[in-house]
Scaffold this motif. Structure first.
Motif, PDB file in Angstrom:
ATOM      1  N   SER A   2     141.125  13.992  63.259  1.00  0.00           N
ATOM      2  CA  SER A   2     139.623  13.477  63.005  1.00  0.00           C
ATOM      3  C   SER A   2     139.367  12.997  64.524  1.00  0.00           C
ATOM      4  CB  SER A   2     140.047  12.019  62.405  1.00  0.00           C
ATOM      5  OG  SER A   2     139.044  11.145  62.586  1.00  0.00           O
ATOM      6  N   LEU A   3     137.867  13.230  64.826  1.00  0.00           N
ATOM      7  CA  LEU A   3     137.403  12.947  65.901  1.00  0.00           C
ATOM      8  C   LEU A   3     136.968  11.468  66.236  1.00  0.00           C
ATOM      9  CD1 LEU A   3     135.490  16.356  66.420  1.00  0.00           C
ATOM     10  CD2 LEU A   3     137.328  15.531  67.619  1.00  0.00           C
ATOM     11  N   ASN A   4     136.974  10.643  64.904  1.00  0.00           N
ATOM     12  CA  ASN A   4     136.733   9.298  65.041  1.00  0.00           C
ATOM     13  C   ASN A   4     136.895   8.538  66.466  1.00  0.00           C
ATOM     14  OD1 ASN A   4     134.740   9.359  63.126  1.00  0.00           O
ATOM     15  ND2 ASN A   4     136.444   8.833  61.532  1.00  0.00           N
ATOM     16  N   PRO A   5     138.400   8.573  66.637  1.00  0.00           N
ATOM     17  CA  PRO A   5     138.748   7.937  68.060  1.00  0.00           C
ATOM     18  C   PRO A   5     137.951   8.443  69.240  1.00  0.00           C
ATOM     19  CG  PRO A   5     140.507   8.474  66.549  1.00  0.00           C
ATOM     20  CD  PRO A   5     139.582   9.344  66.115  1.00  0.00           C
ATOM     21  N   SER A  37     129.907  12.157  60.984  1.00  0.00           N
ATOM     22  CA  SER A  37     130.990  11.096  61.238  1.00  0.00           C
ATOM     23  C   SER A  37     130.224   9.819  60.889  1.00  0.00           C
ATOM     24  CB  SER A  37     131.757  10.955  62.494  1.00  0.00           C
ATOM     25  OG  SER A  37     132.517  12.067  62.493  1.00  0.00           O
ATOM     26  N   GLY A  38     128.806   9.681  60.642  1.00  0.00           N
ATOM     27  CA  GLY A  38     128.225   8.488  60.574  1.00  0.00           C
ATOM     28  C   GLY A  38     127.721   7.873  61.991  1.00  0.00           C
ATOM     29  N   LYS A  39     127.950   8.481  63.252  1.00  0.00           N
ATOM     30  CA  LYS A  39     127.349   7.879  64.288  1.00  0.00           C
ATOM     31  C   LYS A  39     126.011   8.163  64.496  1.00  0.00           C
ATOM     32  CE  LYS A  39     131.143   6.311  65.688  1.00  0.00           C
ATOM     33  NZ  LYS A  39     131.504   5.136  65.789  1.00  0.00           N
ATOM     34  N   LYS A  40     125.102   7.259  65.246  1.00  0.00           N
ATOM     35  CA  LYS A  40     123.787   7.408  65.771  1.00  0.00           C
ATOM     36  C   LYS A  40     123.838   8.435  66.831  1.00  0.00           C
ATOM     37  CE  LYS A  40     121.930   3.028  64.200  1.00  0.00           C
ATOM     38  NZ  LYS A  40     121.297   1.700  64.531  1.00  0.00           N
ATOM     39  N   VAL A  41     122.887   9.476  66.694  1.00  0.00           N
ATOM     40  CA  VAL A  41     123.108  10.458  67.760  1.00  0.00           C
ATOM     41  C   VAL A  41     121.715  10.949  68.171  1.00  0.00           C
ATOM     42  CG1 VAL A  41     123.836  12.876  68.285  1.00  0.00           C
ATOM     43  CG2 VAL A  41     125.234  11.550  66.659  1.00  0.00           C
ATOM     44  N   LYS A  69     118.495  16.350  59.528  1.00  0.00           N
ATOM     45  CA  LYS A  69     119.639  15.634  58.593  1.00  0.00           C
ATOM     46  C   LYS A  69     120.608  16.551  58.132  1.00  0.00           C
ATOM     47  CE  LYS A  69     115.682  13.050  56.545  1.00  0.00           C
ATOM     48  NZ  LYS A  69     115.865  11.882  57.400  1.00  0.00           N
ATOM     49  N   LEU A  70     121.769  15.871  58.140  1.00  0.00           N
ATOM     50  CA  LEU A  70     123.085  16.422  57.803  1.00  0.00           C
ATOM     51  C   LEU A  70     123.517  15.724  56.457  1.00  0.00           C
ATOM     52  CD1 LEU A  70     124.232  16.205  61.471  1.00  0.00           C
ATOM     53  CD2 LEU A  70     123.587  18.107  60.328  1.00  0.00           C
ATOM     54  N   ASP A  71     124.604  16.187  56.153  1.00  0.00           N
ATOM     55  CA  ASP A  71     125.082  15.741  54.842  1.00  0.00           C
ATOM     56  C   ASP A  71     125.232  14.023  55.108  1.00  0.00           C
ATOM     57  OD1 ASP A  71     125.269  18.111  53.783  1.00  0.00           O
ATOM     58  OD2 ASP A  71     127.317  18.321  54.198  1.00  0.00           O
ATOM     59  N   GLN A  72     125.817  13.602  56.204  1.00  0.00           N
ATOM     60  CA  GLN A  72     126.159  12.178  56.230  1.00  0.00           C
ATOM     61  C   GLN A  72     125.384  11.489  57.270  1.00  0.00           C
ATOM     62  OE1 GLN A  72     130.223  11.737  56.375  1.00  0.00           O
ATOM     63  NE2 GLN A  72     130.654  12.763  54.487  1.00  0.00           N
ATOM     64  N   GLY A  73     124.526  12.224  58.107  1.00  0.00           N
ATOM     65  CA  GLY A  73     123.906  11.433  59.010  1.00  0.00           C
ATOM     66  C   GLY A  73     122.721  12.346  59.460  1.00  0.00           C
TER      67      GLY A  73
END
Length: 75
Positions: A2-5, A37-41, A69-73
């Motif tokens: 996971s890249l979340n960290p 991953s749900g981050k604002k970019v 637009k992406l699947d989750q963000g």
């Protein structure tokens, strides 16, 4: 893995270097992973050749701001 960290630790990433080293490829890939991953970019470029526009199929001379637009963000 996971890249979340990674995305929680770093708020701003800068890709710099010589031409042809993959800055546009890496920056757009990391931006899409973060957005998914749900981050604002926000993805910015100062490349005079406007290669990032080619990646996202847009004319940077006309489209100063555009959302993908992406699947989750979105970027």
């Amino acid at each position: 893995m996971s890249l979340n960290p990674f995305f929680n630790k770093y708020k701003i990433l800068v890709f710099a270097g010589n031409g042809g080293t993959g800055k546009t490829t890496m920056s757009s890939t990391v931006a899409e992973l973060a957005a998914s991953s749900g981050k604002k970019v926000a993805l910015l470029t100062i490349d005079p050749s406007r290669r990032l526009g080619t990646v996202y199929n847009m004319d940077l001379a006309k489209d100063s701001f555009k959302t993908k637009k992406l699947d989750q963000g979105q970027i």
